[in-house]
Scaffold this motif. Structure first.
Motif, PDB file in Angstrom:
ATOM      1  N   LYS A 460      -6.796  44.870  -9.649  1.00  0.00           N
ATOM      2  CA  LYS A 460      -6.221  43.875  -8.748  1.00  0.00           C
ATOM      3  C   LYS A 460      -6.724  44.136  -7.327  1.00  0.00           C
ATOM      4  O   LYS A 460      -7.134  43.221  -6.627  1.00  0.00           O
ATOM      5  CB  LYS A 460      -4.684  43.964  -8.798  1.00  0.00           C
ATOM      6  N   ASP A 461      -6.708  45.413  -6.929  1.00  0.00           N
ATOM      7  CA  ASP A 461      -7.170  45.757  -5.588  1.00  0.00           C
ATOM      8  C   ASP A 461      -8.649  45.432  -5.415  1.00  0.00           C
ATOM      9  O   ASP A 461      -9.074  44.937  -4.373  1.00  0.00           O
ATOM     10  CB  ASP A 461      -6.919  47.251  -5.318  1.00  0.00           C
ATOM     11  N   ALA A 462      -9.417  45.711  -6.464  1.00  0.00           N
ATOM     12  CA  ALA A 462     -10.847  45.412  -6.396  1.00  0.00           C
ATOM     13  C   ALA A 462     -11.053  43.904  -6.255  1.00  0.00           C
ATOM     14  O   ALA A 462     -11.948  43.455  -5.536  1.00  0.00           O
ATOM     15  CB  ALA A 462     -11.558  45.935  -7.643  1.00  0.00           C
ATOM     16  N   SER A 463     -10.202  43.115  -6.910  1.00  0.00           N
ATOM     17  CA  SER A 463     -10.314  41.656  -6.804  1.00  0.00           C
ATOM     18  C   SER A 463      -9.984  41.187  -5.388  1.00  0.00           C
ATOM     19  O   SER A 463     -10.610  40.257  -4.881  1.00  0.00           O
ATOM     20  CB  SER A 463      -9.351  40.956  -7.763  1.00  0.00           C
ATOM     21  N   ILE A 464      -9.009  41.844  -4.779  1.00  0.00           N
ATOM     22  CA  ILE A 464      -8.659  41.490  -3.398  1.00  0.00           C
ATOM     23  C   ILE A 464      -9.866  41.733  -2.494  1.00  0.00           C
ATOM     24  O   ILE A 464     -10.251  40.886  -1.690  1.00  0.00           O
ATOM     25  CB  ILE A 464      -7.446  42.322  -2.916  1.00  0.00           C
ATOM     26  N   ALA A 465     -10.489  42.912  -2.686  1.00  0.00           N
ATOM     27  CA  ALA A 465     -11.666  43.253  -1.876  1.00  0.00           C
ATOM     28  C   ALA A 465     -12.800  42.261  -2.144  1.00  0.00           C
ATOM     29  O   ALA A 465     -13.481  41.821  -1.220  1.00  0.00           O
ATOM     30  CB  ALA A 465     -12.114  44.675  -2.186  1.00  0.00           C
ATOM     31  N   ARG A 474     -20.797  35.689   1.707  1.00  0.00           N
ATOM     32  CA  ARG A 474     -21.322  35.896   0.368  1.00  0.00           C
ATOM     33  C   ARG A 474     -22.471  36.881   0.416  1.00  0.00           C
ATOM     34  O   ARG A 474     -23.181  36.957   1.400  1.00  0.00           O
ATOM     35  CB  ARG A 474     -21.823  34.577  -0.202  1.00  0.00           C
ATOM     36  N   GLY A 475     -22.597  37.640  -0.637  1.00  0.00           N
ATOM     37  CA  GLY A 475     -23.674  38.623  -0.681  1.00  0.00           C
ATOM     38  C   GLY A 475     -23.268  39.935  -0.038  1.00  0.00           C
ATOM     39  O   GLY A 475     -24.037  40.876  -0.009  1.00  0.00           O
ATOM     40  N   SER A 476     -22.039  40.004   0.481  1.00  0.00           N
ATOM     41  CA  SER A 476     -21.624  41.246   1.137  1.00  0.00           C
ATOM     42  C   SER A 476     -20.752  42.070   0.207  1.00  0.00           C
ATOM     43  O   SER A 476     -20.470  41.661  -0.916  1.00  0.00           O
ATOM     44  CB  SER A 476     -20.847  40.912   2.405  1.00  0.00           C
ATOM     45  N   HIS A 477     -20.355  43.240   0.661  1.00  0.00           N
ATOM     46  CA  HIS A 477     -19.418  44.022  -0.132  1.00  0.00           C
ATOM     47  C   HIS A 477     -18.248  44.461   0.750  1.00  0.00           C
ATOM     48  O   HIS A 477     -18.397  44.608   1.960  1.00  0.00           O
ATOM     49  CB  HIS A 477     -20.103  45.229  -0.764  1.00  0.00           C
ATOM     50  N   THR A 478     -17.115  44.627   0.139  1.00  0.00           N
ATOM     51  CA  THR A 478     -15.918  45.038   0.878  1.00  0.00           C
ATOM     52  C   THR A 478     -15.252  46.188   0.146  1.00  0.00           C
ATOM     53  O   THR A 478     -15.099  46.154  -1.065  1.00  0.00           O
ATOM     54  CB  THR A 478     -14.914  43.871   0.968  1.00  0.00           C
ATOM     55  N   MET A 479     -14.911  47.180   0.925  1.00  0.00           N
ATOM     56  CA  MET A 479     -14.201  48.328   0.376  1.00  0.00           C
ATOM     57  C   MET A 479     -12.709  48.050   0.508  1.00  0.00           C
ATOM     58  O   MET A 479     -12.252  47.670   1.584  1.00  0.00           O
ATOM     59  CB  MET A 479     -14.583  49.544   1.230  1.00  0.00           C
TER      60      MET A 479
END
Ligand code: C2E
Ligand code: MG
Ligand code: MG
Length: 746
Positions: A460-465, A474-479
């Motif tokens: 769930k947390d990964a989905s939030i990120a 788009r194309g970015s990443h979020t921790m």
């Protein structure tokens, strides 16, 4: 033994003997181990002599000699599988023998070994209690040990030992078979079942638990769904053949026996071995190879036949269960572990990981678009190539799963899952149907360190990120950070409170004056929504309007705003304060409602406000409703006489040429461009918008005028209207009259 270097040689000798033992184990016929424990050397010799060359239940005897309690303890501590112990009661002490019995049963926990007590003194018998408590088979005086008597006693003891062992092994085998059918883990269900079968067969035939079972593979190979026969269970000397495909079994006898059995679909019995065939209704046959000390008789063979048939059915069921589990845990398109399995895997990692682990969700950007434009088959192929690339490049160090549609999950070490490295995997195009396809993707990442939550929570947390990444760029990443989680939680809470606030009438409107920048005349007001919580705090609209839009509450809330603003406007007019218009903000969700026009009409009718005095402020997002519908609605409002302003103009209106066609009255220059006046950037954009508006024949209003300088600059560039804190902050209805009076007096 001396302490000279020779002891090393002793060790070497010992090891060699050991190796030789295991090598010989399969050639030397099996024996029954008989321990002779007695302090009298003569008894040892006499016993062994009496039993010379004797075979009991098809096996020879093997003797172990010890002479004292102490020696026996030492020797036995390294022994196993002793069938019968011929035990002298009186040795170094009167109780030495009985004490040894206690040692054997209680400490060594040898429950199967049979014990025959012997004593030299007739009439000396140990207490009955000891015989019962320690499960002692027999009690003999030494002079009873003639060859005949010894043989009878020993045969009875060995038979008893053998039965105990068999029953025990059957029990273990059956237990394994039963538990395996109920076993939940996909991986070892069939394997546990199968090793239970080996134990069971061995027990039934009275052979050591050795053998192997070969069955049709359950797991598809890397490329597709070809199933091959391989070893699914093995025990004893065959253990190293586990998972070995049938064709790779080195031993020709075993390989051919299994092959023949599987093609002929029937069990084969030979003198030294048998290969049992298990078939059920389904097409998942299996075969077991077991070595035999001697050929089985007909009855035994028939019994085994029944046993095999039953097992075949079990195996079938197990196969079905496994298939179901396979469906439950595997994504059927890509044959990857699915969301459920991924969650389990994360759970496992949380509990067992030694190094820093990451969970990364990968979402293919605009996959829905690809599917729509190029078709679902193309979409499937693309997913397959993405999956293949991830598997190939990231290798076995990571765990890959398909979470949903176009979302993949990766679990692995921080080192293996560097976001930049993953992104690099997507720089090369994917070849689908012989065409290159560029794929970009967004990532959401969770570090598992310090996590105590469940795998489901991590996901769930990964989905939030991930959602963040997609929302921001788009194309970015979020921790993922704790704050995000809290934010989400707070939003949910806020939503709940907002509903309550609306019901409890804790929402109200404030009005911000709009003036003519040339004449200073008050020309209108903008209605702005306010929410004061029970605690007295004001929640900014930028926080709760999106929430209301999300939950749909904005529809009834917006209708209420419209009604209230119209009423206020009528009141102002009746009070002799006659501004030209009341601006009301309208969100895209409201606009999308089929009865939105009716809602506006009702608000006008109920309040008695002339449509010309109402101005709807819409933002660019409203145009996303769909061009046709948008134009139709606007046309209807025009017909009604309601005015339309484009709010926050310049912050992202995507199609300027489109603006040309829209029947709008006014552009609102966004606060950001008014602020820019104070920066090196200057009034450049505000000027551009003003010129554009003029060209299109639209009126202009600037919002966020905070200083006299703003006012002048805007006025001089040709923007004739404005609102802002320099003029007035939004105020409640009750304050309007006196403010207008003050303003006009200045
Ligand atoms: P908006 O429509 O652009 O409203 C203008 C915002 O700028 C208001 O913020 C107003 O208080 C603020 N403002 C006006 N003059 C100044 C100034 O000189 N300096 C500064 N710093 N700010 C100024 P507010 O009331 O917080 O509203 C924020 C946004 O919330 C509005 O932006 C509008 O998009 C939305 N909103 C407010 N009320 C409603 C409503 O009833 N319905 C809908 N759908 N949206 C609303
Ligand atoms: Mg506005
Ligand atoms: Mg605005």
């Amino acid at each position: 033994m001396s302490n000279t270097p020779i002891s090393n040689d002793d060790d070497a000798l010992f090891i060699e003997e050991d190796v030789e033992d295991t090598l010989l184990a399969h050639h030397v016929p099996r024996t029954w181990k008989i321990a002779i424990v007695d302090d009298d050397e003569d008894v040892h010799r006499a016993t062994e002599f009496a039993l010379l060359d004797v075979k009991i239940l098809n096996r020879k005897l093997e003797f172990i000699h010890t002479y004292s309690k102490a020696e026996t303890r030492e020797v036995f501590s390294k022994e196993s599988d002793i069938a019968v112990i011929l035990l002298d009661v009186v040795m170094e002490t009167e109780q030495a023998g009985l004490e040894l019995v206690g040692y054997i049963r209680d400490e060594l926990k040898w429950r199967d070994s049979r014990i025959i007590l012997r004593t030299g003194q007739p009439g000396y018998a140990p207490e009955e209690d000891a015989i019962r408590d320690y499960d002692i088979n027999d009690y003999k005086t030494k002079n009873e040990l003639t060859r005949k008597k010894l043989l009878t006693a020993l045969t009875a003891a060995i038979r008893s030992y053998d039965q105990i062992r068999t029953i025990d092994a059957s029990r273990r085998g059956l237990h394994q078979i039963i538990t395996s059918s109920g076993s939940f883990s996909v991986e070892d269900g069939i394997q546990r079942f199968a090793s239970g079968v080996i134990t069971q067969i061995a027990a039934l035939c009275g052979v050591p638990s050795e053998g192997l079972i070969c069955a049709q593979g359950d797991r598809p190979d890397a490329l597709g769904h070809t199933l091959t026969f391989s070893v699914i269970a093995s025990a004893g000397q065959f253990s190293n053949l586990m998972n070995c495909p049938i064709d790779e079994i080195g031993n020709e006898l075993i390989r051919e026996s299994l092959r023949q059995t599987l093609t002929r679909r029937e069990s084969i019995f030979n003198k030294d071995n048998m290969t049992l065939f298990f078939s059920g209704q389904g097409n998942r046959p299996a075969a077991a190879f077991v070595e035999l000390p001697c050929a089985l008789n007909d009855i035994d063979q028939q019994l085994l036949g029944v046993f095999c048939a039953n097992l075949g059915v079990c195996l079938d069921n197990l196969g079905l269960v496994n298939q179901l589990k396979n469906h439950a845990y595997r994504d059927q398109l890509l044959m990857l572990p699915n969301r459920l399995k991924f969650i389990e895997q994360i759970d496992h990692a949380i509990k067992n990981a030694t190094e820093k682990q990451l969970v990364v969700l990968i979402d293919i950007d605009d996959f829905a678009g690809i599917n729509d434009v190029l078709g679902h088959h193309y979409g499937d192929l693309l997913l397959q190539s993405v999956a293949n690339r991830l598997t190939e490049k990231l290798g076995g160090d990571i765990y890959l799963a398909r979470i949903s549609g176009d979302v993949f999950g990766l679990l692995g070490s921080e080192k293996a899952l560097q976001p930049d490295n993953i992104r690099r995997l997507f720089t090369t195009t994917f070849v689908i149907a012989e065409t290159d396809h560029t794929v970009s993707m967004s990532m959401g990442i969770v570090a598992l360190t310090g996590y105590s939550e469940s795998g489901a929570d991590v996901l769930k947390d990964a989905s939030i990120a991930l959602k963040r990444s997609k929302g921001h760029q788009r194309g970015s990443h979020t921790m993922f950070t704790r704050e995000m989680g809290i934010e989400i939680h707070e939003r949910a809470l806020l939503m709940q409170q907002l509903h309550l606030a609306f019901d409890a009438e804790r929402l109200f409107l404030v009005y911000q004056p709009q003036v003519d920048l040339n004449t200073r005349h008050v020309i209108g007001f903008e209605a702005l929504l306010r929410w004061r919580t029970d605690a007295g705090e004001l929640v900014p609209p930028s926080d709760f309007i999106p929430l209301a839009e999300h939950s749909g509450l904005i529809v009834s809330l917006g209708a209420w705003v419209l009604r209230t603003a119209c009423h206020t406007m009528v009141m102002l007019q009746e009070a002799g304060i006659a501004p030209q218009r009341m601006g009301v903000n309208v969100s895209v969700i409201q606009f999308r409602q089929p009865d939105f026009i009716a809602t506006v009409e009702a608000a006008l009718k109920d309040s008695g406000l002339h449509p010309h005095h109402l101005e709807l402020e819409i933002t660019e997002s409203v145009t996303m409703v769909g061009a046709e519908m948008f134009e139709n609605s606007l046309a209807k409002f025009k017909e009604l006489g309601v005015q339309i302003a484009i709010d926050d103009f310049g912050t992202g209106f995507s199609s300027l040429s489109y603006l040309d066609k829209l029947p709008v009255d006014r552009l609102k220059i966004d606060i950001a461009f008014v602020r820019q006046i104070d920066t090196p950037e200057g009034p450049r954009i505000a000027e551009l918008i003003t010129q554009l508006g003029k060209k299109l024949g639209l009126q202009l209003i600037a919002e966020g005028i905070e200083t006299e300088h703003h006012w002048k600059v805007l006025r001089d560039m040709g923007c004739h209207e404005g609102q802002g804190f320099f003029i007035a902050k939004p105020m409640v209805e009750a304050d309007i009259a006196s403010w207008v009076k003050d303003w006009n007096a200045k």
